[in-house]
Design an enzyme around this catalytic site. Structure first.
Site, PDB file in Angstrom:
ATOM      1  N   SER A 561       0.863  -1.188   0.000  1.00 48.75           N
ATOM      2  CA  SER A 561       0.000   0.000   0.000  1.00 48.75           C
ATOM      3  C   SER A 561       0.889   1.223   0.000  1.00 48.75           C
ATOM      4  CB  SER A 561      -0.882   0.017   1.249  1.00 48.75           C
ATOM      5  OG  SER A 561      -1.539   1.267   1.400  1.00 48.75           O
ATOM      6  N   TYR A 574      -2.583  -0.462  10.749  1.00 51.55           N
ATOM      7  CA  TYR A 574      -2.569  -0.807   9.322  1.00 51.55           C
ATOM      8  C   TYR A 574      -1.266  -0.349   8.660  1.00 51.55           C
ATOM      9  CZ  TYR A 574      -4.124  -0.995   4.431  1.00 51.55           C
ATOM     10  OH  TYR A 574      -4.229  -1.274   3.091  1.00 51.55           O
TER      11      TYR A 574
END
Length: 684
Positions: A561, A574
């Site tokens: 990501s 995260y």
């Protein structure tokens, strides 16, 4: 103006229905094996007069799924006129090119080598099949006498002859000389039957097949393969399949020496029984006989000559030695029979590997080819059983096998095969493949030729995606919890048993917890890291075990990501897990490069549309952080990029293919941004 030919002649309809009934029963014929035809009078669209035509299954078709488009359509007057120009058996291959001059109009499908067999017979309807029972008689040492005993004068023995024009003449001569006959048994090959109507032809075909079955059952001895060898009994199912999964990557690596192959495993009772019996080494060494069999199974299998209780290390070492010997023997076989105009050696690796107590591994250019090869060897086992029950198994001579295996007509058929797709022969496992980005990746990899194991915690979603990809010859579903070591081992075992190994793994499974630091619990942190950081580590570790055992290299791709680079708000668990994954890419690229395993990452921006994570609550959480309506979150992400574009699951899938499709073969340790341009996420 001349009348036009009807789109579908009634006799063609009857032919297709007959072909489907016969081809759907494996007792009658193998996949893509056999042939059926019908002769009918139609109107010539040029002259308006009648013309006698033959409709016959074209080259490479399958009876069970035959369509009108799969039929070759020929003028019988021209086909039968070829008798007058036939140059003799030494030049009979020239007649195949002549079939093109007998086509009616565009002629439909390409005529097969069996065209003459159908066209030279007077009977309006003809079937040529490869039933196990018929081939058992055809491959018995005293097959001619047994055929006479079984059928009397109703079925006539025709000695072995390679398929072609001369065989068609031989069968036509039998038909003319024996008006009472309904068909023939072709030595070493199969059966041919005929009839005045489609119904009569099918009835006669079934009489021969069922008659041979009953004869073998009534006349045959109880244990044609001999007694069970001490220590060669099948292992219990759980142990058997665990051993198969452990052996599969090694075997696949060996049989991919000349070209990478996809595998298929079967431990059917018939295979296990054959490999437990005293006669199996002798019979395996004799190889298969029917041309349809050995063209797919090769001249003979590789047989592990150890009992199933042998230590795994000993079995592995023996397989390596046997494989080296097989390649030497196959090269010698080629040298013995090759002539100056023979096609080049196509590869010396076996297509069938037999492991007593465990089962059969079969290999091909794709899963379907591998599966069909295994089915054909099972047919061969049935043939051996039948022949040994009433006589002894006596396949055609090795020199004849070579003449067919390296036949220029077979080579021409191979040249017509479409070029393989970029990921053909590659086996992929995609975690989190049941939705969103994972689903898009699975679709893209399958579209590019890969066999795909779709792994997901939600088994139903995984099954849905595997079905979308085309079913078990293209994809299998695996229920997998990536945070569980046993779950990961089971998932990769399932993929290995389905396709023979693993070449390409995509670490995509993930969840998202969006909370400020002070609200993030230890349980939040642990859950986030267990699925992404720990999960991708476990998947990569187990996949690397398989890849190194195969010795074929491989690809591991992490779906990371931009958050692995950019420090965003309320995102500690995260973002940290994604940063962990990002560094795993670099660490594993450095460690696994010596094995030819490339490790790369893809860094998407937020993928809102089609995303399982965003639909599961992450979207609402991130929208709240940024103060935008949830339905506008995708637009918000797009506005802050340099290109002003929203990132979709397909864009991430495109990047995975770019990394694995062959053009970036010298790239490892790389992260590819798929974020439409987020300046803060530039890699530096």
């Amino acid at each position: 103006m001349a009348a036009t030919v009807p789109t579908v002649h009634p006799e063609v309809t009857a032919l297709l229905e007959r072909a489907h009934r016969l081809g759907s029963d494996p007792r009658n014929t193998n996949y893509a094996g056999g042939n059926a035809s019908a002769k009918a009078t139609a109107t010539d669209p040029v002259t308006g007069g009648p013309v006698e035509l033959m409709y016959v299954k074209g080259s490479g078709g399958d009876l069970g799924t035959l369509t009108e488009a799969g039929l070759a359509v020929l003028r019988l007057d021209r086909l039968r006129a070829l008798r007058e120009v036939y140059p003799g058996v030494e030049r009979e291959d020239e007649m195949v090119a002549a079939f093109d001059y007998c086509l009616h109009g565009r002629g439909g499908a390409a005529p097969s080598i069996d065209t003459a067999m159908h066209g030279l017979l007077r009977a309006p309807h003809v079937d040529h099949l490869h039933p196990d029972s018929g081939i058992a008689l055809a491959c018995a040492a005293d097959g001619e006498a047994l055929t006479k005993e079984c059928f009397g004068d109703r079925v006539v023995w025709v000695p072995w002859r390679r398929p072609g024009f001369q065989l068609g003449l031989d069968i036509a001569a039998v038909e003319a000389a024996h008006p009472e006959a309904i068909g023939v048994v072709l030595g070493g090959h199969g059966i041919t039957a005929w009839g005045a109507t489609s119904e009569e032809c099918e009835r006669n075909t079934q009489r021969i097949i069922r008659g041979a079955e009953e004869f073998l059952a009534e006349r045959g001895r109880a244990e044609p393969f001999g007694p069970v060898l001490d220590g060669y009994e099948p292992l219990p199912e759980g142990e058997r399949r665990a051993r198969a999964a452990a052996l599969a990557p090694l075997i696949r690596g060996l049989v991919s020496t000349d070209a990478r192959r996809v595998g298929h495993f079967t431990d059917s009772p018939a295979v296990l029984d054959f490999l437990s019996r005293a006669a199996h080494p002798r019979l395996a060494a004799l190889g298969t006989s029917c041309p349809d069999h050995f063209l797919r199974t090769k001249v003979r299998p590789l047989l592990l000559d150890l009992p199933p209780g042998a230590p795994p290390a000993e079995a592995a070492a023996r397989l390596r030695k046997l494989h080296a010997g097989y390649r030497e023997e196959y090269a010698a076989y080629y040298t013995r029979y090759a002539t100056a105009d023979s096609p080049a050696l196509r590869g010396a690796d076996p297509a069938i590997v037999l492991v007593p107590g465990i089962g059969m591994f079969s290999f091909g250019k794709d899963k379907q080819t591998a599966r069909v090869a295994g089915e054909f060897y099972l047919n061969a086992i049935n043939v051996m059983r039948g022949a040994e029950a009433v006589s002894s198994y006596a396949p055609i001579e090795e020199s004849e096998k070579f003449r067919i295996e390296y036949w220029e007509l077979e080579e021409a058929k191979l040249r017509r095969t479409p070029a393989p797709k970029p990921l053909a022969t590659r086996i992929a496992l995609v975690t989190g493949g049941g939705s969103g980005i994972g689903r898009a990746i699975a679709h893209r990899l399958a579209a590019e030729g890969a066999a795909v194991a779709v792994a997901d915690l939600d088994g139903e979603r995984a099954r849905t995606v595997a079905g979308e990809l085309g079913g078990p010859d293209r994809a299998v579903a695996v229920t997998a919890d990536v945070s569980s070591e046993q779950g990961i081992a089971d998932a990769l075992r399932a993929a290995t048993l389905a396709f023979g190994g693993v070449d390409l793994v995509v670490n995509n499974a993930g969840i998202s917890i969006s909370k400020p630091l002070l609200e993030t619990t230890a349980a939040d942190w642990d859950r986030q890291h267990a699925i992404m950081a720990r999960g991708s580590f476990l998947v990569s570790r187990e996949a690397a075990r398989i890849m190194t055992e195969q010795g074929l290299g491989g690809d591991i791709v992490y779906i990371v990501s931009k958050n692995g680079v950019v420090a965003g708000p309320d995102n500690i668990a995260y973002g940290a897990a994604k940063a962990d994954q990002a560094h795993q890419v670099r660490l594993l690229a450095a460690e696994l490069g010596g094995h030819g395993i490339r490790v790369n990452g893809v860094n998407p921006d937020g993928v809102v549309r089609g995303s399982g994570i965003f639909a599961g609550g992450w979207g609402a959480q991130r929208a709240a952080v940024y103060g935008v309506p949830e339905e506008k979150l995708g637009e918000f992400y797009a506005r802050r990029t340099l290109l002003g574009r929203e990132v979709l699951p397909e864009h991430v899938a495109n990047a995975v293919f770019a990394l694995t499709g062959g053009e970036l073969s010298h790239t490892t340790g790389l992260h590819i941004p798929v974020d439409a341009g987020v300046a803060a996420a530039f890699l530096r």
